[in-house]
Every structure is written in C-alpha cells, then in structure tokens.
Design a protein around this motif. Structure first.
Motif, mmCIF file in Angstrom:
data_model
loop_
_atom_site.group_PDB
_atom_site.id
_atom_site.type_symbol
_atom_site.label_atom_id
_atom_site.label_comp_id
_atom_site.label_asym_id
_atom_site.label_seq_id
_atom_site.Cartn_x
_atom_site.Cartn_y
_atom_site.Cartn_z
ATOM 1 N N ARG A 104 -28.303 -2.586 15.253
ATOM 2 C CA ARG A 104 -29.489 -2.258 16.046
ATOM 3 C C ARG A 104 -30.458 -1.402 15.233
ATOM 4 O O ARG A 104 -31.680 -1.606 15.274
ATOM 5 C CB ARG A 104 -29.089 -1.538 17.337
ATOM 6 N N ALA B 284 -29.350 -10.816 22.533
ATOM 7 C CA ALA B 284 -29.030 -9.728 23.463
ATOM 8 C C ALA B 284 -28.602 -8.498 22.663
ATOM 9 O O ALA B 284 -27.913 -8.610 21.649
ATOM 10 C CB ALA B 284 -27.914 -10.141 24.427
ATOM 11 N N ASN B 285 -29.044 -7.323 23.104
ATOM 12 C CA ASN B 285 -28.594 -6.039 22.539
ATOM 13 C C ASN B 285 -28.898 -5.884 21.050
ATOM 14 O O ASN B 285 -28.173 -5.183 20.331
ATOM 15 C CB ASN B 285 -27.079 -5.863 22.756
ATOM 16 N N THR B 286 -29.961 -6.505 20.562
ATOM 17 C CA THR B 286 -30.284 -6.417 19.135
ATOM 18 C C THR B 286 -31.496 -5.546 18.853
ATOM 19 O O THR B 286 -31.698 -5.130 17.722
ATOM 20 C CB THR B 286 -30.558 -7.814 18.545
ATOM 21 N N ASP C 218 -34.748 -9.655 22.446
ATOM 22 C CA ASP C 218 -33.635 -9.766 23.397
ATOM 23 C C ASP C 218 -34.069 -10.531 24.655
ATOM 24 O O ASP C 218 -35.175 -10.331 25.174
ATOM 25 C CB ASP C 218 -33.125 -8.383 23.780
ATOM 26 N N LYS D 248 -24.179 -9.790 20.562
ATOM 27 C CA LYS D 248 -25.566 -9.975 20.160
ATOM 28 C C LYS D 248 -26.214 -11.208 20.795
ATOM 29 O O LYS D 248 -27.407 -11.439 20.599
ATOM 30 C CB LYS D 248 -25.658 -10.119 18.634
ATOM 31 N N SER E 180 -26.190 -13.700 24.452
ATOM 32 C CA SER E 180 -25.697 -13.843 25.826
ATOM 33 C C SER E 180 -25.295 -15.271 26.162
ATOM 34 O O SER E 180 -24.475 -15.488 27.052
ATOM 35 C CB SER E 180 -26.764 -13.371 26.813
#
Length: 266
Positions: free
Chosen positions: A51, A142-144, A148, A218, A220
């Motif tokens: 991240r 996701a969550n990067t 996202d 990372k 979904s």
C-alpha cells in the motif's frame, strides 16, 4: 552528468551527514551499550508495504511526492522482511533515504546550490491480457490504494534486474495462479502515461492452470469480459490499451497535454 559521491553538487554534504550519524550512534552506545533484541518483523506486513509503495507511486504521478512517502515505503518494506540478509538490505535503503532527506534539509537551510541534473528515469509496469474465446480476464482491485473497486488487468511494476517478459510471467502467476511460458507471451502494445510511466502490454492465449484470485488481499473478484464490451468501471488506461491491442495499435500516449506531446514551441 552521473553523480557518484552522493554530495549532489554540495561538496562534503554526505560526509557531514555520516559524521552526525556516527556521533549519534556513539552517544546511543554510551547510554545503552550493545542491544541484542528481536527484529519484530514479519512477512504478514507485506500488504502494508505494498500500500505504501502504491501511495508513493501515486504521489509521484500527481506531483505531491514527499520525503515522508519515500521513507515510509522503505521502512514498511523492511518491516515485512524476516530473512536477515533481505532485512539488512532494506535497512540500508532506509538509512540511505534518511541520509538523503537530511542532506535536503541542509541544502534548504544553506540556500540554493547548484545541483547536477540526472537523466530522466521512467517507471515501467507490465500488463498481461489473458485471452480466450474472445474474452479477457479482469481483476477488481481492492485494498491497494489505487483504483480500488475498479477493474484492471493482471499487472505490476518491473523489478530491478528483471526482464519485461519475466515480470509479465511473474505477475500473471502471482495474481491469477497461471503459468505462462515466455514464448507464449506476445508483445502487443506500449503506452507512455504522463509524466513518467511506461506500460508494456503482453497478450497470452495459452497457459497452464485455470485462473483464480491468487491475491484475495488485493483483489475482490476476477471475471472474463468480452474484448469489445469492457465494464464501464474499468480503470481508463488499461481499457484504452485493450482497445489498442484489439485494433492493432502498437503505441499510445495517455493523459499528455497537446503542449507536452508537441513541445512548448509546437
């Protein structure tokens, strides 16, 4: 001009910083002695490091990069290593960035100094179009910290000492679990994204294994979508690149202004 002594146009600046670091170390040793304590690092911290890497890249791209971004990325990468040699390498990088930051503070305090220009260096990323039956495999990020919730191709940064083909093979394996033989990758498109990104796009129609979401932290979900009917919530530049590949366009510029592409004088 290539700079080799680390002074960046200010004679003795690196030596001064290293001397200050040595003096501080001596003071710490006098107070605490040798400290043989645990490292406290763990590969489970790799997600935080990724991240931070993406945040640093995004800040660089939009002109808001700070020393904080760079140092946090290096520190978190060190926190994610448990191999002693790899951890040592990362900590050396942390120390080097900290020293460079101190030099920047010193230059700021002493006024402008002549700084030799360095050659421009682009950030290179690779992207893989896994195509079968007229459809391309997409991953929802996701969550990067970048894009996202939007669709993208399997992709990632080129690492030091790595060929573009090896990087494409690695990213496909890491993100989708498939194994692609290098000879089954066909170079399909290159995109220069303002101001410093070069994206290399490879096409693969043959691979071993059935694609799956190999990085759920990372990504979904994954999905096959027709090459001519990409989702509207796909990140703009890979969508443009897919269109370019299907129409046989080998090169494109992305997000460059007319002035930037033709030069200030036209």
């Amino acid at each position: 001009m290539t700079l080799v002594n680390g002074d960046f146009g200010v004679p003795g600046s690196l030596a001064r910083v290293l001397a200050d670091i040595g003096a501080e170390r001596a003071a710490q040793d006098a107070r605490w002695g040798i400290q043989d304590i645990a490292d406290g690092t763990d590969p489970e911290r790799a997600a935080a490091a990724e991240r931070a890497k993406d945040e640093t890249a995004a800040a660089f791209a939009d002109g808001t990069l700070t020393w904080r971004h760079i140092l946090i990325e290096e520190v978190l990468e060190a926190f994610a290593e448990d191999d002693p040699e790899a951890l040592r390498t990362e900590l050396v990088q942390v120390a080097a960035v900290a020293a460079k930051w101190i030099q920047a503070l010193d230059r700021r305090a002493s006024g402008p100094e002549p700084v030799a220009k360095e050659r421009f260096r682009a950030i290179v990323d690779v992207h893989v179009l896994l195509v079968r039956d007229g459809e391309v495999l997409l991953l929802r990020r996701a969550n990067t910290g970048y894009g996202d919730g939007r669709w993208h191709l399997p992709s990632g940064h080129l690492e030091a000492g790595e060929s573009a083909v090896a990087a494409a093979v690695r990213e496909a394996r890491e993100e989708t679990g498939v194994t692609i033989a290098p000879e089954d990758l066909r170079f399909a498109h290159v995109m220069h994204r303002a101001p410093d990104r070069v994206g290399l796009f490879f096409l693969a129609r043959h691979w071993d294994g059935e694609p799956y979401n190999a990085e759920p932290a990372k990504c979904s979900e994954i999905a096959w979508r027709p090459l001519d009917d990409l989702p509207p919530d796909m990140i703009a530049y890979p969508a443009s690149a897919v269109h370019a590949v299907t129409t046989g366009e080998p090169f494109a510029l992305h997000e460059w202004t007319a002035t930037a592409t033709t030069g200030a004088d036209g």
